[in-house]
Design an enzyme around this catalytic site. Structure first.
Site, PDB file in Angstrom:
ATOM      1  N   ASP A  44       0.828  -1.202   0.000  1.00 55.02           N
ATOM      2  CA  ASP A  44       0.000   0.000   0.000  1.00 55.02           C
ATOM      3  C   ASP A  44       0.870   1.264   0.000  1.00 55.02           C
ATOM      4  O   ASP A  44       2.093   1.212   0.275  1.00 55.02           O
ATOM      5  CB  ASP A  44      -0.901  -0.037   1.251  1.00 55.02           C
ATOM      6  CG  ASP A  44      -2.244   0.630   1.030  1.00 55.02           C
ATOM      7  OD1 ASP A  44      -2.370   1.431   0.107  1.00 55.02           O
ATOM      8  OD2 ASP A  44      -3.175   0.343   1.819  1.00 55.02           O
ATOM      9  N   ASP A  59     -10.632   1.647  -3.732  1.00 56.88           N
ATOM     10  CA  ASP A  59     -11.211   1.307  -2.432  1.00 56.88           C
ATOM     11  C   ASP A  59     -12.729   1.264  -2.506  1.00 56.88           C
ATOM     12  O   ASP A  59     -13.380   0.814  -1.560  1.00 56.88           O
ATOM     13  CB  ASP A  59     -10.798   2.340  -1.377  1.00 56.88           C
ATOM     14  CG  ASP A  59      -9.467   1.978  -0.742  1.00 56.88           C
ATOM     15  OD1 ASP A  59      -8.952   0.883  -1.029  1.00 56.88           O
ATOM     16  OD2 ASP A  59      -8.942   2.800   0.033  1.00 56.88           O
TER      17      ASP A  59
HETATM   18  C1  DGJ Z   1      -5.924   1.696   1.802  1.00 54.25           C
HETATM   19  C2  DGJ Z   1      -6.225   0.513   0.934  1.00 54.25           C
HETATM   20  O1  DGJ Z   1      -6.624   0.924  -0.331  1.00 54.25           O
HETATM   21  C3  DGJ Z   1      -7.257  -0.350   1.615  1.00 54.25           C
HETATM   22  O2  DGJ Z   1      -7.622  -1.415   0.788  1.00 54.25           O
HETATM   23  C4  DGJ Z   1      -6.697  -0.839   2.925  1.00 54.25           C
HETATM   24  O3  DGJ Z   1      -5.619  -1.704   2.683  1.00 54.25           O
HETATM   25  C5  DGJ Z   1      -6.266   0.337   3.775  1.00 54.25           C
HETATM   26  N1  DGJ Z   1      -5.413   1.241   3.069  1.00 54.25           N
HETATM   27  C6  DGJ Z   1      -5.573  -0.133   5.009  1.00 54.25           C
HETATM   28  O4  DGJ Z   1      -5.071   0.897   5.736  1.00 54.25           O
END
Ligand code: DGJ
Length: 724
Positions: A457, A523
């Site tokens: 991430d 997301d």
């Molecule tokens: C942002 C990501 O896009 C999510 O899927 C998740 O992993 C969160 N961060 C976790 O902090």
């Protein structure tokens, strides 16, 4: 080839594309034609083409024609955006490169599979040398990059190194992309009028708001129609993408890294390499343009070759609530529906019980995992699933052991820290100690545990990202350091898969995909939003590289409710996964999800090896997309109602991309919404053909089509077409 002053024209051809380059006069290569395959051309025909395309001299402008090189120079008469911007203490701001050597496929022979050339050039007065690589790949993509070396005795300050490709003046419309968290890759169109359209990304990552693809095309081009030319900048840091049209009837697409002030100072002997620029041409709309990118990516040795496993990710299921028993129950439910990979998301390390603290402390939290991750991993692998783990190696919470121990490892300039974003700062990975520390920590985790997959991430923009002390701009170095870090971890752990996630789909580009196995598209897993986001992500990358998950019935990011069929039928077109607390799903939902998982597994070869198609549907209430096998023997389409139609029944839908003369059996593909259009209440019947399906040639399905079932909005029906 020894460069000389005689005319030298090179014609490369591949997969329906011609690239004709003028290499004469010891000047940098100029594109005479990039576009439709011109067929075999004899040398005299090539020369005639060159002559025919040569602009006439005009009054009160430079004397003589102004051909624009792939790296445009003012010394050649070009007064638009220069390819190279820089100076040596104020001097040498303009260059006149002279070609020294050209190697590669430089004969006039028609190379059916494309070809490449490498041009080295020098400007002895400016004390610079340049290497240009220009390729036409077997998939018909143009790929180019430039490397600049300071041959002088004093530093050369580089501000930009951009490459361009010309498009014909009948490309009058532009398409590019914008976006934000939860709504990545939103298309936007503009007229390709005179002047400069610049898309700048200064976020220090590829960015939500990146141009992604900048496409120029003939008026009204669509998914299946119109001539289109598109460029993509393969770079995960700041970059600039431009469309420039001059009153000399020159139209260019260009791109390169966006360098911050003072970011690149080349000391004597030092070099700077630009990102790769990829460019795709299509005679018949965006699908063909995308197919070239997809073929190119699939031909890479590093392209994932194992069937893409069904993922269960814990994020929207449990968020930071890491409880072994709860996660074991989730793993049980995941295995029961057929999942193959279980990914433990954020919250397993240090003091990271929420997003305010602990980031950077890559030690398994004894508080929530007193026996380490082994009990969970054993449980997961015991159920026959692989284990994956979330990391965010480039970042640090200010409230963390790491930030307290090494405040100078945080990227900053001046006497301040950048404003926090998601309570975090960026670690300066170009700093050898920081790099070594993070490498050692992630390596230790990968060594200690059987981790098949990292969800990598990156959750903030790079703001005032300088190297401490001194505050020298550092986005370029950081971008390269991240590549090195991933490369080294993959070298040490062969077979390790990595997902590129950046608060959703903020890092999707072809350079990060050189060392990652899929991207997290967004997301937002609301299926309606995902229909759009996935469609446009797919414009560049194939479905198997796109992480697509089935969320909970009530979407966490929009509060919209969708039935499992719409959610799963949307996630089917990608690398399928589940991000839903399955321990709370009803038996009926679980049974239906199990059917969808089974369908995904059955159709993986088609979905991940076929050609993506998108209809130009006449009704704005519907989207039609699908995948047709490379040999056109099989196809799956999704007809998606995004709204209610103004027509009732909605009229025919046409199925593109099938073999014209082959006969197909078309029928609804279960599981899925039975498209009964509310029959029991309003007497709406199904279209006649849905009973037994129909047998029709591909050309009929593509032109006349078949009647669209009445669908509720935010529902879809799958159609399977099998060659009989
Ligand atoms: C942002 C990501 O896009 C999510 O899927 C998740 O992993 C969160 N961060 C976790 O902090």
């Amino acid at each position: 080839m020894a460069p000389d002053s005689s005319d030298h024209l090179l014609h490369l051809r591949a997969a329906g594309v011609s690239l004709v380059l003028d290499l004469s006069g010891r000047r940098l290569p100029r594109v005479v034609h990039w576009g439709a395959d011109l067929g075999p051309l004899a040398p005299e025909e090539l020369a005639a083409l060159h002559l025919a395309q040569r602009p006439q001299p005009i009054g009160f402008s430079v004397d003589g024609p102004v051909p624009v090189a792939v790296l445009p120079e003012q010394s050649a008469g070009w007064l638009g955006t220069p390819g190279l911007v820089g100076n040596r203490g104020g001097a040498d701001f303009s260059t006149a490169f002279v070609t020294e050597e050209i190697t590669g496929d430089v004969t006039e022979d028609v190379a059916r599979e494309g070809g490449h050339l490498r041009v080295t050039a020098r400007d002895d007065v400016a004390g610079l040398s340049l290497t240009l690589t220009v390729e036409l790949t077997p998939a018909g993509l143009v790929r180019q990059r430039a490397t600049l070396t300071n041959e002088g005795t004093t530093p050369f300050s580089l501000d930009a190194l951009h490459l361009t490709l010309p498009v014909p003046t009948h490309a009058t419309e532009l398409l590019d992309f914008t976006g934000h968290h939860l709504r990545e890759r939103t298309p936007q169109r503009a007229p390709f009028s005179q002047g400069l359209r610049v898309r700048e990304n200064r976020t220090g990552r590829t960015g939500y708001d990146a141009a992604y693809l900048l496409v120029a095309g003939t008026a009204g081009f669509g998914n299946r129609t119109g001539e289109v030319w598109g460029v993509h900048t393969a770079w995960s840091g700041n970059h600039r993408t431009v469309a420039e049209r001059t009153f000399h009837a020159v139209a260019l697409l260009g791109s390169g890294e966006l360098l911050l002030s003072g970011e690149i100072l080349l000391r004597p002997g030092e070099s700077y390499a630009s990102p790769w620029q990829f460019a795709s041409y299509a005679a018949n709309g965006l699908d063909e343009l995308s197919a070239r990118f997809h073929r190119e990516l699939r031909a890479r040795p590093e392209h994932p070759s194992r069937p893409r496993p069904v993922v269960v990710n814990t994020w929207e299921a449990v968020y930071f609530d890491h409880d072994l028993d709860r996660l074991r129950r989730l793993a049980d439910a995941a295995a029961a529906v057929g999942a193959e990979r279980f990914v433990l998301d954020d919250g397993w390390f240090g003091s990271r019980r929420d997003d305010r603290r602990g980031l950077g402390d890559w030690y398994v939290s004894p508080e929530v995992w007193p026996e380490g991750l082994t009990p969970l991993i054993d449980h997961v692998t015991g159920l026959g699933m692989e284990f994956g783990l979330w990391v965010e190696p480039e970042m640090v919470n200010e409230d963390s052991e790491l930030a307290r121990a090494h405040p100078d490892w945080i990227m900053a300039t001046g006497d301040r820290l950048p404003g926090a974003a998601r309570h975090q700062q960026v670690l300066d990975l170009a700093r050898p100690e920081a790099f070594a520390h993070i490498l050692a920590r992630v390596d230790a985790l990968l060594t200690a545990y059987p981790i098949a997959y990292l969800k990598w991430d990156h959750n903030r923009d790079l703001v005032e990202a300088g190297h401490q002390p001194g505050g020298h701009a550092g986005v370029h170095d950081q971008t390269l350091a991240v590549y090195r870090l991933m490369d080294e971890l993959r070298r040490r752990h062969p077979g390790l898969e990595i997902e590129s996630c950046s608060s959703g789909g903020g890092r999707v580009d072809l350079e990060i995909l050189g060392r990652t196995d899929r991207v997290w598209v967004s997301d937002c897993i609301d299926a309606l939003e995902r229909q759009r986001i996935q469609r446009w992500t797919n414009a560049l990358i194939p479905l198997e590289l796109m992480g697509t998950h089935v969320g909970a019935g009530l979407a966490h990011t929009t509060d919209r409710r969708h039935p499992v069929d719409f959610r799963a039928g949307t996630a089917l077109f990608g690398h399928f996964g589940i991000e839903w607390d399955l321990t709370r799903a009803t038996p009926k939902e679980l049974a239906r999800l199990t059917e969808w998982v089974a369908l995904y597994k059955e159709l993986r070869p088609l979905l991940h090896g076929g050609v993506a198609v998108h209809g130009d549907h006449q009704d704005p209430a519907f989207e039609l997309h699908g995948v047709v096998a490379e040999d056109a023997s099989d196809a799956l389409f999704a007809l998606v109602a995004t709204a209610t139609s103004a027509a009732y029944p909605p009229g025919p839908v046409r199925l593109p991309g099938l073999a014209a003369d082959a006969v197909y059996h078309v029928r609804p593909q279960p599981p899925g919404e039975v498209p009964d259009g509310n029959a029991h209440r309003w007497g709406v019947a199904l279209p006649w053909w849905t009973d037994e399906g129909v047998r029709l040639p591909g050309r009929v399905l593509e032109t006349a089509g078949l009647q669209t079932p009445v669908l509720f909005p935010e529902r879809l029906v799958l159609l399977r077409a099998t060659r009989v």
